[in-house]
Write an enzyme that holds these catalytic residues in place. Sequence first.
Site, PDB file in Angstrom:
ATOM      1  N   HIS A 165      -5.015  -5.686  -5.355  1.00  0.00           N
ATOM      2  CA  HIS A 165      -3.825  -6.500  -4.748  1.00  0.00           C
ATOM      3  C   HIS A 165      -4.229  -7.910  -4.317  1.00  0.00           C
ATOM      4  CE1 HIS A 165      -0.320  -4.222  -4.630  1.00  0.00           C
ATOM      5  NE2 HIS A 165       0.137  -3.856  -3.320  1.00  0.00           N
ATOM      6  N   ASN A 219       3.538  -6.602   1.845  1.00  0.00           N
ATOM      7  CA  ASN A 219       4.784  -6.102   1.695  1.00  0.00           C
ATOM      8  C   ASN A 219       5.864  -7.190   2.457  1.00  0.00           C
ATOM      9  OD1 ASN A 219       3.813  -4.119   0.330  1.00  0.00           O
ATOM     10  ND2 ASN A 219       4.308  -2.632   1.727  1.00  0.00           N
ATOM     11  N   ASP A 255      -0.575  -9.642  -8.576  1.00  0.00           N
ATOM     12  CA  ASP A 255      -1.255  -8.658  -9.475  1.00  0.00           C
ATOM     13  C   ASP A 255      -0.253  -8.058 -10.046  1.00  0.00           C
ATOM     14  OD1 ASP A 255      -1.110  -5.805  -7.660  1.00  0.00           O
ATOM     15  OD2 ASP A 255      -1.033  -7.550  -6.432  1.00  0.00           O
ATOM     16  N   ASN A 278       6.085  -4.590  -4.215  1.00  0.00           N
ATOM     17  CA  ASN A 278       6.913  -4.759  -2.852  1.00  0.00           C
ATOM     18  C   ASN A 278       6.621  -6.138  -2.358  1.00  0.00           C
ATOM     19  OD1 ASN A 278       7.760  -2.356  -2.789  1.00  0.00           O
ATOM     20  ND2 ASN A 278       5.748  -1.442  -1.833  1.00  0.00           N
TER      21      ASN A 278
END
Length: 139
Positions: free
Chosen positions: A19, A62, A87, A108
């Site tokens: 991430h 997020n 990513d 997200n």
Amino acid sequence: MKLIAGLGNPGKEYENTRHNLGFWVIDNFAWKLGVELKKSKFCGLYYQEKDFILLKPQTYMNNSGECIVAFLNYFAIPVNNLLVIYDDIALPVGEFRYCLQGSAGGHNGVKNIIDLLKTKHFKRLRVGTGYDKHFKIQN
């Protein structure tokens, strides 16, 4: 002025996870330029040149849009001068995809950016990590 934002999560526990590939790309770009992202504003670490800003939002993935939108507004950067690097598990490891617009594709962080910008029309560089949950960034 251009804004180049790499998405990731702050904190040591996320440092080498897939991430954080957006952070890794920004860090490597900064390293190639011989600079560091030392300034902090709107929950983001950044480096500014005359023509561009490198940004690593520190809002967690997020909520990346909060930091990015604040930078766009403060520096009066048009959305078409935004590049978001993140990513993508749907791409094989090391594969890149550049697009000028599109959906969040289940990401997200990108969904938050789209929601806050109220547009899907911004540049993205998707970096493949594949589906391996144990993927680690290797420097």
